[in-house]
Scaffold this motif. Sequence first.
Motif, PDB file in Angstrom:
ATOM      1  N   VAL B  35     -52.190  60.347 -17.236  1.00 48.45           N
ATOM      2  CA  VAL B  35     -51.211  61.263 -16.644  1.00 48.45           C
ATOM      3  C   VAL B  35     -50.442  60.561 -15.527  1.00 48.45           C
ATOM      4  CG1 VAL B  35     -50.959  63.403 -15.311  1.00 48.45           C
ATOM      5  CG2 VAL B  35     -52.443  63.359 -17.302  1.00 48.45           C
ATOM      6  N   SER B  36     -51.155  59.751 -14.734  1.00 47.08           N
ATOM      7  CA  SER B  36     -50.478  59.055 -13.636  1.00 47.08           C
ATOM      8  C   SER B  36     -49.393  58.115 -14.161  1.00 47.08           C
ATOM      9  CB  SER B  36     -51.493  58.281 -12.795  1.00 47.08           C
ATOM     10  OG  SER B  36     -51.996  57.197 -13.549  1.00 47.08           O
ATOM     11  N   GLU B  47     -44.833  62.458 -24.778  1.00 50.98           N
ATOM     12  CA  GLU B  47     -45.947  62.089 -23.894  1.00 50.98           C
ATOM     13  C   GLU B  47     -47.023  63.174 -23.881  1.00 50.98           C
ATOM     14  OE1 GLU B  47     -43.510  59.223 -20.780  1.00 50.98           O
ATOM     15  OE2 GLU B  47     -43.602  61.388 -20.428  1.00 50.98           O
ATOM     16  N   LEU B  48     -46.572  64.413 -23.972  1.00 53.42           N
ATOM     17  CA  LEU B  48     -47.546  65.511 -24.045  1.00 53.42           C
ATOM     18  C   LEU B  48     -48.399  65.404 -25.315  1.00 53.42           C
ATOM     19  CD1 LEU B  48     -45.870  68.823 -22.863  1.00 53.42           C
ATOM     20  CD2 LEU B  48     -48.085  67.918 -22.171  1.00 53.42           C
ATOM     21  N   ILE B  49     -47.727  65.078 -26.412  1.00 44.66           N
ATOM     22  CA  ILE B  49     -48.457  64.913 -27.686  1.00 44.66           C
ATOM     23  C   ILE B  49     -49.450  63.766 -27.556  1.00 44.66           C
ATOM     24  CG2 ILE B  49     -48.191  64.234 -30.108  1.00 44.66           C
ATOM     25  CD1 ILE B  49     -45.471  65.698 -30.057  1.00 44.66           C
ATOM     26  N   LEU B  53     -53.491  64.031 -27.992  1.00 45.14           N
ATOM     27  CA  LEU B  53     -54.220  63.226 -28.982  1.00 45.14           C
ATOM     28  C   LEU B  53     -55.256  62.349 -28.295  1.00 45.14           C
ATOM     29  CD1 LEU B  53     -51.328  62.106 -31.368  1.00 45.14           C
ATOM     30  CD2 LEU B  53     -53.218  63.619 -31.931  1.00 45.14           C
ATOM     31  N   TYR B  54     -54.835  61.754 -27.178  1.00 39.76           N
ATOM     32  CA  TYR B  54     -55.732  60.853 -26.463  1.00 39.76           C
ATOM     33  C   TYR B  54     -56.947  61.624 -25.928  1.00 39.76           C
ATOM     34  CZ  TYR B  54     -57.378  57.091 -23.485  1.00 39.76           C
ATOM     35  OH  TYR B  54     -58.156  56.113 -22.917  1.00 39.76           O
ATOM     36  N   ALA B 390     -47.200  57.674 -32.663  1.00 45.62           N
ATOM     37  CA  ALA B 390     -46.562  58.271 -31.483  1.00 45.62           C
ATOM     38  C   ALA B 390     -46.411  57.221 -30.369  1.00 45.62           C
ATOM     39  CB  ALA B 390     -47.393  59.452 -30.995  1.00 45.62           C
ATOM     40  N   THR B 391     -47.432  56.368 -30.211  1.00 47.93           N
ATOM     41  CA  THR B 391     -47.345  55.315 -29.195  1.00 47.93           C
ATOM     42  C   THR B 391     -46.189  54.368 -29.507  1.00 47.93           C
ATOM     43  OG1 THR B 391     -49.745  55.431 -29.080  1.00 47.93           O
ATOM     44  CG2 THR B 391     -48.728  53.596 -27.938  1.00 47.93           C
TER      45      THR B 391
END
Lengths: 168, 690
Positions: B35-36, B47-49, B53-54, B390-391
């Motif tokens: 998140v940071s 980024e939310l996805i 997932l992470y 996604a990455t």
Amino acid sequence: MDRGKVSVAAPYLPAPVAAPSSELLLDRLGAYWLALGVSDPDQVAALSEQALRRLPDLPETPGIDPVARVIVAAGDLLDDWLARALELPKPSPTLAAARAALLSGAAPDWPAALFAPPGEASILRDALRTAIAEPAPIPSPGAMPAQRIDLFSLLGPLLRLWRPETRA
Amino acid sequence: MTQPAQSPIMGHTLRRAAFFLLVLLTTLVAMGLMVSVFQTNGLSLMELILLLLYAILFSWICMSFWTAFMGFFVILTGRDRWAISRQTYPSSAPAASLPRTAILMPIYNEDSERVFAGLRAIHRSLADTGRLSDFDFFVLSDTRDPDVWVEEELRWQDMVRALDGKGRIFYRNRPENISRKSGNLEDFCIRWGGHYRYMIVLDADSIMKGETLVEMVRIMERHPQVALLQTPPVPINRISLFARILQFAGSLYGRMFTAGLNYWQLGESNYWGHNAILRVQPFLDHCGLPKLPGREPFGGDILSHDFVEAALLRRAGWEVWLAYDLEGSYEEIPPTLIDYAKRDRRWCQGNLQHLRLALSQGFNALSRLHFSMGVMSYLASPLWLLFLIATGVEAYFQTQQEPVYFFGQNWIPVWPVSFAVEMTTVLLVTLTMLFLPKILALTLLLKENRLRRAYGGMLNATLSVVLETVFSVLTAPVLMLFQTKFVLAILMRRAVGWPSQQRGDHETGFREAALTHGMQTLIGVVAGALSYQYVPAFFWWFIPVLLGLVLAIPVSMLSSSIALGRMSREWGLFLTPEETDPPAVLRYLEENLEEDEPVLPVLRAAPSSRFVQALTDPYVNALHLSLLPEREPPGKRRRHYLEGLIHQLEEEGPDSLSAAQKRDLIADPETLLRLHALFWSRSPAGVSSG
């Protein structure tokens, strides 16, 4: 239809003989007794004769040709003897197991016992009883009721409200 | 042995609380780092996805890591006061006689020779304990193949004759295999379950030591509240490189993971379907499986029945334990990567079905977790794939953004903040979670000289761990794509079209490898080219995944090699204790397979067809007939159908009939006798030899 293209390959099993000669019947029976383990020609001849004598009493079976009937008669003769020797009713589900035990080599001299006086077959009888296969123990029935699994459903709580009888 | 715990409930709760707290905290720390990195410019949808997932994937890894860590701790200290095998009760003196126990082997079109060689080995091992008379053996066949069916009957009869096993070694073939394996076991329970207090369920390739079987019964006797005791099966006996690597990993890491699982699951453990003992009466009372409403894949028969049976027993208040420290429980594994994937395909559907069960009413929390873990075993793959995609996409968008140095009226430039440290930390934490258990397992070898030698010494074991890690890195992306394909196919209700699994050792040829892995290789090449072209920085991070995909064909072929498997063994690599010093039961199995001298003469020669032999050979015919269950005579339609098959056989021979048609012919007593007479009356070539 182009008949030239029809396959005329020989069938896998030869066609049945509608009116077989007695030589043919004895030939087939001889081969069968040999496969069962009877090698003495005199015994083969005697057993074949007994089998042939049974033919008129055998029930007619559709699809069984005359030569096949004598093979059935030979099996029937053997089963009769097994039923007598083992004191089994005929027909009995154990008879096939007894026949299998007999042919498995558990009683190597069984053809001789077949012609022995009734009282002299006790050793063979014991050997056969020991060799008869027991594929399963006697049943001990139990019940296994299907369990209830209440799957999750988003509509479940609503349906319960809608239908009060399902609330329990 | 340790004394019974004074307050197990408290202790159990503490263990679980510690486990879940550790998982939660580790996940939160890793999420915090992520998140940071993301939140500097506000979170985008992508980024939310990625975060979501992470979070799922990382918590999954965390559970595995902390399980391994707890197992490491248990083995290192040698202390586990609540291990089921070590708990005793003052009143539980060892009984002079054991209650009757049935050893069940459900089989389905298996290699009969191997099945009965295994059973004989178990039988002999039990005889060594002097407790053979307390056990009965049941071969519960669901076999459909007529040749295998007849072969099984002969092998069973041969075993009975050779071991004087009449009345102790039983065999039955079900006319219909309703509800597959669970139905097979249910059929046993309903018919004969009343004779036994316990049943030990094996798989076709299971091997168990006699003393382990006896100990399982003793543990159950000591713990009347336990309905199911699972032993951890150690993979054995395969010789291909692929299987040897898996056997090594399963043996070295497996004992740590099972110790860890028991540490936090205790009496709420799971059932893995075989190499387990079950109390028959509670199984009868609570484990009748319903059909799930709806169509397959989520409806119909419950496929992975084992998890559900354990959950049902727990729901009824019975305990389910994993006896992680009971040795002498073995199984064989698929010999090649492709066979491994085929097995996965079978298991995948059953595990996905648990999605519905995880949220069903009435199950215990841990049972729900077991269901979820089963689902995640397969769902993790598509999620990882999504995460990678996604990455890559996110990295591409990042490269498209021009850095802005001057904001508003500021004349001092604002330099972009680098998050390399945070990202590297996240990556390192993830890698540590994945690979540290391997190092921990290796470290445990330092504690025990005997075990260290059994793994070939510290140097060889270390080298084996390194090579195994490289191999698992290479095969992980391939398995990821396989499992993703299976999950998608099941969700779309499509058959993937795998043939049945080959259990015996065999090698993968180029054609098979190319057909199976061709698409994976192509995906690897295309993904590599795209990432290199558009996101070069991402490409280098992506290389381990790409390499696995691009090399899928050669890796699959080479790893299936039996020669390489043997060579690695000669070099002392991937050794397991079972290879270094095989226990007696495994030696018995090998002897049975090598020196197979059947009692029944009919088994000494292998005919071209056991089906034909059942029609022609008087002994095989009589034995088969005697084993057919009693049933109603066939109806008119059925008789006409069988008549047609008889004519087809007469005219076109057995090769013209399908396996199912052949089975129909020899499943009907009247037809069997008729065909026997028919063959002998027509005297076809080879009738006497069958």
